[in-house]
Design a protein around this motif. Structure first.
Motif, PDB file in Angstrom:
ATOM      1  N   ASN A  22       0.874  -1.189   0.000  1.00  0.00           N
ATOM      2  CA  ASN A  22       0.000   0.000   0.000  1.00  0.00           C
ATOM      3  C   ASN A  22       0.901   1.227   0.000  1.00  0.00           C
ATOM      4  O   ASN A  22       1.529   1.530   1.011  1.00  0.00           O
ATOM      5  CB  ASN A  22      -0.892   0.046   1.243  1.00  0.00           C
ATOM      6  N   VAL A  23       0.953   1.894  -1.123  1.00  0.00           N
ATOM      7  CA  VAL A  23       1.892   3.004  -1.268  1.00  0.00           C
ATOM      8  C   VAL A  23       1.128   4.295  -1.532  1.00  0.00           C
ATOM      9  O   VAL A  23       0.340   4.370  -2.484  1.00  0.00           O
ATOM     10  CB  VAL A  23       2.893   2.716  -2.410  1.00  0.00           C
ATOM     11  N   HIS A  24       1.341   5.286  -0.671  1.00  0.00           N
ATOM     12  CA  HIS A  24       0.653   6.573  -0.801  1.00  0.00           C
ATOM     13  C   HIS A  24       1.672   7.697  -0.960  1.00  0.00           C
ATOM     14  O   HIS A  24       2.729   7.670  -0.336  1.00  0.00           O
ATOM     15  CB  HIS A  24      -0.184   6.860   0.452  1.00  0.00           C
ATOM     16  N   VAL A  25       1.309   8.671  -1.779  1.00  0.00           N
ATOM     17  CA  VAL A  25       2.140   9.865  -1.923  1.00  0.00           C
ATOM     18  C   VAL A  25       1.237  11.070  -1.693  1.00  0.00           C
ATOM     19  O   VAL A  25       0.170  11.172  -2.299  1.00  0.00           O
ATOM     20  CB  VAL A  25       2.759   9.963  -3.333  1.00  0.00           C
ATOM     21  N   ILE A  26       1.653  11.956  -0.786  1.00  0.00           N
ATOM     22  CA  ILE A  26       0.886  13.179  -0.532  1.00  0.00           C
ATOM     23  C   ILE A  26       1.676  14.357  -1.085  1.00  0.00           C
ATOM     24  O   ILE A  26       2.792  14.633  -0.631  1.00  0.00           O
ATOM     25  CB  ILE A  26       0.626  13.360   0.979  1.00  0.00           C
ATOM     26  N   LEU A  27       1.123  15.028  -2.086  1.00  0.00           N
ATOM     27  CA  LEU A  27       1.781  16.191  -2.680  1.00  0.00           C
ATOM     28  C   LEU A  27       1.369  17.425  -1.879  1.00  0.00           C
ATOM     29  O   LEU A  27       0.186  17.737  -1.772  1.00  0.00           O
ATOM     30  CB  LEU A  27       1.389  16.329  -4.157  1.00  0.00           C
ATOM     31  N   LEU A  28       2.372  18.118  -1.335  1.00  0.00           N
ATOM     32  CA  LEU A  28       2.129  19.179  -0.350  1.00  0.00           C
ATOM     33  C   LEU A  28       2.424  20.561  -0.920  1.00  0.00           C
ATOM     34  O   LEU A  28       3.506  20.794  -1.451  1.00  0.00           O
ATOM     35  CB  LEU A  28       3.033  18.915   0.868  1.00  0.00           C
ATOM     36  N   ASP A  29       1.464  21.465  -0.754  1.00  0.00           N
ATOM     37  CA  ASP A  29       1.698  22.871  -1.122  1.00  0.00           C
ATOM     38  C   ASP A  29       2.217  23.631   0.106  1.00  0.00           C
ATOM     39  O   ASP A  29       3.395  23.958   0.198  1.00  0.00           O
ATOM     40  CB  ASP A  29       0.400  23.502  -1.671  1.00  0.00           C
ATOM     41  N   ASN A  30       1.359  23.912   1.071  1.00  0.00           N
ATOM     42  CA  ASN A  30       1.742  24.578   2.324  1.00  0.00           C
ATOM     43  C   ASN A  30       2.612  25.815   2.109  1.00  0.00           C
ATOM     44  O   ASN A  30       3.672  25.957   2.738  1.00  0.00           O
ATOM     45  CB  ASN A  30       2.454  23.579   3.251  1.00  0.00           C
ATOM     46  N   GLY A  31       2.191  26.682   1.241  1.00  0.00           N
ATOM     47  CA  GLY A  31       2.906  27.948   1.044  1.00  0.00           C
ATOM     48  C   GLY A  31       3.830  27.975  -0.159  1.00  0.00           C
ATOM     49  O   GLY A  31       4.322  29.035  -0.545  1.00  0.00           O
ATOM     50  N   ARG A  32       4.078  26.808  -0.761  1.00  0.00           N
ATOM     51  CA  ARG A  32       5.023  26.782  -1.883  1.00  0.00           C
ATOM     52  C   ARG A  32       4.527  27.584  -3.084  1.00  0.00           C
ATOM     53  O   ARG A  32       5.321  28.211  -3.786  1.00  0.00           O
ATOM     54  CB  ARG A  32       5.315  25.330  -2.282  1.00  0.00           C
ATOM     55  N   THR A  33       3.196  27.564  -3.322  1.00  0.00           N
ATOM     56  CA  THR A  33       2.695  28.348  -4.458  1.00  0.00           C
ATOM     57  C   THR A  33       2.811  29.852  -4.192  1.00  0.00           C
ATOM     58  O   THR A  33       2.899  30.630  -5.127  1.00  0.00           O
ATOM     59  CB  THR A  33       1.235  27.970  -4.804  1.00  0.00           C
ATOM     60  N   ASN A  34       2.856  30.258  -2.896  1.00  0.00           N
ATOM     61  CA  ASN A  34       3.151  31.675  -2.597  1.00  0.00           C
ATOM     62  C   ASN A  34       4.559  32.022  -3.040  1.00  0.00           C
ATOM     63  O   ASN A  34       4.816  33.090  -3.583  1.00  0.00           O
ATOM     64  CB  ASN A  34       3.089  31.945  -1.084  1.00  0.00           C
ATOM     65  N   VAL A  35       5.491  31.118  -2.747  1.00  0.00           N
ATOM     66  CA  VAL A  35       6.891  31.353  -3.109  1.00  0.00           C
ATOM     67  C   VAL A  35       7.019  31.420  -4.630  1.00  0.00           C
ATOM     68  O   VAL A  35       7.733  32.252  -5.183  1.00  0.00           O
ATOM     69  CB  VAL A  35       7.807  30.247  -2.540  1.00  0.00           C
ATOM     70  N   LEU A  36       6.288  30.532  -5.286  1.00  0.00           N
ATOM     71  CA  LEU A  36       6.365  30.429  -6.753  1.00  0.00           C
ATOM     72  C   LEU A  36       5.920  31.723  -7.435  1.00  0.00           C
ATOM     73  O   LEU A  36       6.363  32.066  -8.522  1.00  0.00           O
ATOM     74  CB  LEU A  36       5.468  29.266  -7.200  1.00  0.00           C
ATOM     75  N   ARG A  37       5.039  32.440  -6.762  1.00  0.00           N
ATOM     76  CA  ARG A  37       4.477  33.662  -7.326  1.00  0.00           C
ATOM     77  C   ARG A  37       5.526  34.778  -7.488  1.00  0.00           C
ATOM     78  O   ARG A  37       5.388  35.647  -8.320  1.00  0.00           O
ATOM     79  CB  ARG A  37       3.375  34.154  -6.376  1.00  0.00           C
ATOM     80  N   ASP A  38       6.564  34.734  -6.640  1.00  0.00           N
ATOM     81  CA  ASP A  38       7.544  35.828  -6.621  1.00  0.00           C
ATOM     82  C   ASP A  38       8.690  35.534  -7.579  1.00  0.00           C
ATOM     83  O   ASP A  38       9.429  34.567  -7.404  1.00  0.00           O
ATOM     84  CB  ASP A  38       8.082  36.006  -5.196  1.00  0.00           C
ATOM     85  N   GLU A  39       8.864  36.403  -8.562  1.00  0.00           N
ATOM     86  CA  GLU A  39       9.847  36.097  -9.603  1.00  0.00           C
ATOM     87  C   GLU A  39      11.285  36.090  -9.090  1.00  0.00           C
ATOM     88  O   GLU A  39      12.129  35.387  -9.639  1.00  0.00           O
ATOM     89  CB  GLU A  39       9.700  37.074 -10.774  1.00  0.00           C
ATOM     90  N   VAL A  40      11.564  36.892  -8.060  1.00  0.00           N
ATOM     91  CA  VAL A  40      12.909  36.879  -7.477  1.00  0.00           C
ATOM     92  C   VAL A  40      13.029  35.735  -6.475  1.00  0.00           C
ATOM     93  O   VAL A  40      14.000  34.973  -6.479  1.00  0.00           O
ATOM     94  CB  VAL A  40      13.229  38.216  -6.767  1.00  0.00           C
ATOM     95  N   GLY A  41      12.014  35.594  -5.633  1.00  0.00           N
ATOM     96  CA  GLY A  41      12.095  34.662  -4.513  1.00  0.00           C
ATOM     97  C   GLY A  41      11.895  33.211  -4.878  1.00  0.00           C
ATOM     98  O   GLY A  41      12.313  32.313  -4.148  1.00  0.00           O
ATOM     99  N   ARG A  42      11.299  32.938  -6.051  1.00  0.00           N
ATOM    100  CA  ARG A  42      10.948  31.547  -6.366  1.00  0.00           C
ATOM    101  C   ARG A  42      12.165  30.640  -6.500  1.00  0.00           C
ATOM    102  O   ARG A  42      12.037  29.437  -6.376  1.00  0.00           O
ATOM    103  CB  ARG A  42      10.069  31.477  -7.611  1.00  0.00           C
TER     104      ARG A  42
END
Lengths: 479, 201
Positions: free
Chosen positions: A292-312
């Motif tokens: 039984n293999v599960h993968v949980i893909l986690l955002d938790n703020g990462r898409t906020n970081v992605l939004r910033d062109e310098v900070g990403r």
């Protein structure tokens, strides 16, 4: 938004924590000793690679490619992993990820799980969240075991117990490990042996394991865990159920890309040509490992970081901690002072972006901007540039009114020649500030020497030395 | 909106201003090196693993002598390991699958490998014949791995090019170790504490 334990307090008061830490001589000795060792080892092994810069360039480019097309790679990973028998879940934040893990564990009927060291599960506060739901999670990495038994917090990304020396670890084992031998010495070999004996039965009996992943391959749906001790292999191999919590930025487009990262990561993190064990698995393999293999893909703020062109670019991070090991601030304060899961230079850029700069406004200032972190980063994250950008953001949030006011005044003064000349005449007054000055100026002057301002500005001096200078200039203009 | 759709929507919104990617990833690093058997052995010694070079014709005798010398009499041997390697030794198989305490109770395990990397002193197992499932090379305290000389590649990129990602892969570089206490590398935590490699030429 729930960020779990990305930060431990609402606003990590770095200056106060740092002040306490630098006065702890034992802590400073422990950290200096460990970071000096690892710095030398890394430098030697990087030095023997004539193509190190080319590897860094490729590493950065591969991660940028992932970030530019993250939606496509996430869908590709999900399809590939699902096709090989894994179940893929998505979690917007820490609470959601913790709930998914808890319900998956509950579905097995188990109340105990074993854990591989993972920054993502640290960030979401998984162990605590599971405990609140009646599930005991046992850390199996030696350093994480030391932290868990010592009711402590990790202070480093790769070696979380770096702030403890062997004598302190022996004390923790004797006090908290029920089966520690009474005559346990502080020899690291003996301490490792005690951990082996303590965990062996747990490995053999556990039905559920929880891991993170160092890399997730979009093309094949595979995950990779890098480790040293074999505790990772035990968790990934022996139980029936495996749940992996993976940040969405962990993706690599193709299996081939590992040829870059398996060279960059071990040399940068532990100063080894290769860490003892890497495990790669893809969904379920009948007859081998968890079924039984599960993968949980986690955002938790990462898409906020992605939004910033310098900070990403901070999302390129592969958690090697090379930037911690060379940082003059980290070496003196240790990791706890940052009050967050990700300490050191990478933490100073990642944490404020994950949780919002208004919740961690001191962290971008926890750096001397010396640039050593950028130089050693295997994926070329320009940490100083991101720090400066975040300082700007922090001032704009109004959390740093003094800096904001000073620079606002400087900006206004520089707008016109006459204003600037007049402002410079006030400079000698700064002598007063050099000797301490009132708060909030004294916060600056208590730890830094301001240069002594001259009696007169260069402009005034020039005019007095060459009284006819203006006349001369006017004359020339006329000609 | 489901978590999946919401995260994908946030991602698309965040990356929308970026220019679409048709940029090629530069790959100007070395994709092969001249590292060979000598380098492989040097690296294994650095990790405190034992090594031997044995001529292919003498392999059977060499393997038997090695196991006897190390006091390994009850040997776990996955399908695909020739019986000749284990003559006069007690051979345990994994059919039906052994539970972890049983794996823990053997004197050692012998496997082959899929490939080896000279530059990093790494052996790679992929679960095919001669290697068995992953737990077999993990729980026993002694692991003897037989590597054919023609399986050794120079560098990491050469190895990755030859591997099948969808098989369960284990990269092993020396015996189990840790640097968690004061960054001092000590051997012997949870994986096999003794690793020995025979190179058959």
């Amino acid at each position: 938004m729930s960020s779990g334990e990305t930060i431990w307090t609402d606003d990590p008061p770095f200056p106060a924590n740092a002040k306490r830490a630098v006065n702890n001589a034992q802590l400073r000795r422990n950290i200096r000793k460990a970071t000096t060792t690892i710095r030398e080892r890394r430098a030697n092994l990087v030095g023997e690679m004539p193509d190190w810069q080319e590897l860094r360039t490729s590493g950065a480019a591969i991660k940028d490619e992932v970030l530019r097309n993250l939606d496509r790679y996430l869908e590709q990973f999900e399809a590939a992993a699902t096709g090989r028998g894994a179940q893929v879940h998505w979690a917007r934040d820490a609470d959601e990820a913790n709930s998914i893990v808890a319900s998956l564990v509950a579905a097995t009927g188990e109340t105990e799980v074993i854990k591989v060291k993972s920054m993502a599960t640290q960030e979401i506060g998984l162990v605590r969240a599971l405990a609140e739901r009646g599930i005991a999670a046992y850390e199996t990495d030696l350093a994480e075991l030391i932290i868990q038994l010592g009711h402590d917090r990790p202070s480093h990304i790769v070696v979380p117990a770096i702030h403890k020396n062997r004598a302190e670890i022996r004390e923790i084992f004797l006090k908290e490990m029920n089966d520690a031998p009474a005559d346990l010495s502080d020899d690291p070999q003996a301490l490792a042996e005690a951990a082996r004996q303590h965990l062996r039965r747990k490995f053999f009996e556990a039905k559920v394991a929880i891991s993170g992943a160092n890399f997730a391959i979009a093309e094949t749906g595979s995950l990779l865990v890098a480790e040293s001790e074999g505790n990772g292999r035990m968790c990934l191999t022996l139980p029936d159920t495996l749940i992996s919590v993976v940040g969405i930025e962990k993706l690599l487009p193709t299996f081939r890309d590992l040829e870059v990262f398996l060279q960059l990561l071990p040399r940068s993190s532990t100063g080894e040509r290769m860490n003892p064990y890497n495990s790669v698995w893809t969904g379920v393999t009948p007859g081998d490992g968890p079924q039984n293999v599960h993968v949980i893909l986690l955002d938790n703020g990462r898409t906020n970081v992605l939004r910033d062109e310098v900070g990403r670019q901070a999302l390129r991070c592969i958690r090697c901690a090379a930037c911690l090991n060379v940082c003059p601030v980290y070496e003196r304060t240790g990791g706890h002072a940052y009050g967050a899961t990700y300490p050191g230079p990478i933490g100073a850029v990642l944490t404020p972006q994950l949780v919002g700069v208004e919740h961690a406004s001191e962290l971008p200032f926890a750096s001397s901007l010396c640039g050593y972190c950028y130089e050693v980063c295997p994926v070329k994250i320009d940490i100083p540039t991101v720090l400066v950008k975040l300082r700007h953001d922090a001032v704009r949030t109004g959390r740093h009114p003094v800096e904001g006011a000073l620079f606002g005044a400087a900006g206004a003064a520089m707008k016109g020649r006459r204003r600037w000349t007049r402002a410079l005449r006030l400079a000698p007054l700064m002598r007063f500030a050099r000797r301490g000055g009132p708060p909030p100026l004294s916060r600056w002057t208590s730890v830094r020497n301001l240069p002594e301002p001259p009696d007169q500005s260069f402009r005034d001096w020039w005019v007095r030395q060459h009284e006819s200078a203006r006349e001369v200039i006017r004359e020339r203009k006329r000609q | 909106m489901s978590a999946r759709d919401e995260i994908l929507a946030r991602v698309r919104e965040a990356i929308a201003p970026a220019s679409p990617s048709d940029r090629q990833v530069p790959r100007d690093y070395r994709t092969r090196t001249e590292d060979g058997i000598d380098r492989f052995i040097e690296r294994l010694h650095h990790y405190q693993a034992r090594t031997q070079r044995i001529a292919a014709g003498r392999l059977e005798k060499g393997v038997r002598a090695t196991l006897a010398d190390r006091g390994v009499h009850r040997v776990l041997a996955p399908d695909g390991i020739p019986d000749g390697w284990l003559k006069n030794l007690e051979r345990l198989t994994d059919t039906p699958p052994l539970d972890p305490p049983a794996l823990d109770g053997v004197d050692g395990v012998i496997t082959t490998c899929a490939l080896a990397i000279a530059q990093t002193g790494t052996i790679i197992l992929d679960g095919s014949a001669g290697m068995g499932r992953r737990a077999l090379s993990l729980v026993p305290d002694y692991h003897l791995c037989v590597v054919r000389a023609d399986q050794i590649v120079g560098s990491v990129p050469e190895a990755i090019a030859k591997l099948d990602a969808t098989r369960p892969l284990t990269f092993i570089s020396g015996p189990s170790a840790t640097v968690d206490i004061e960054m001092v590398r000590v051997g012997g935590v949870h994986g096999p504490r003794r690793l020995e490699v025979i190179i058959a030429e």
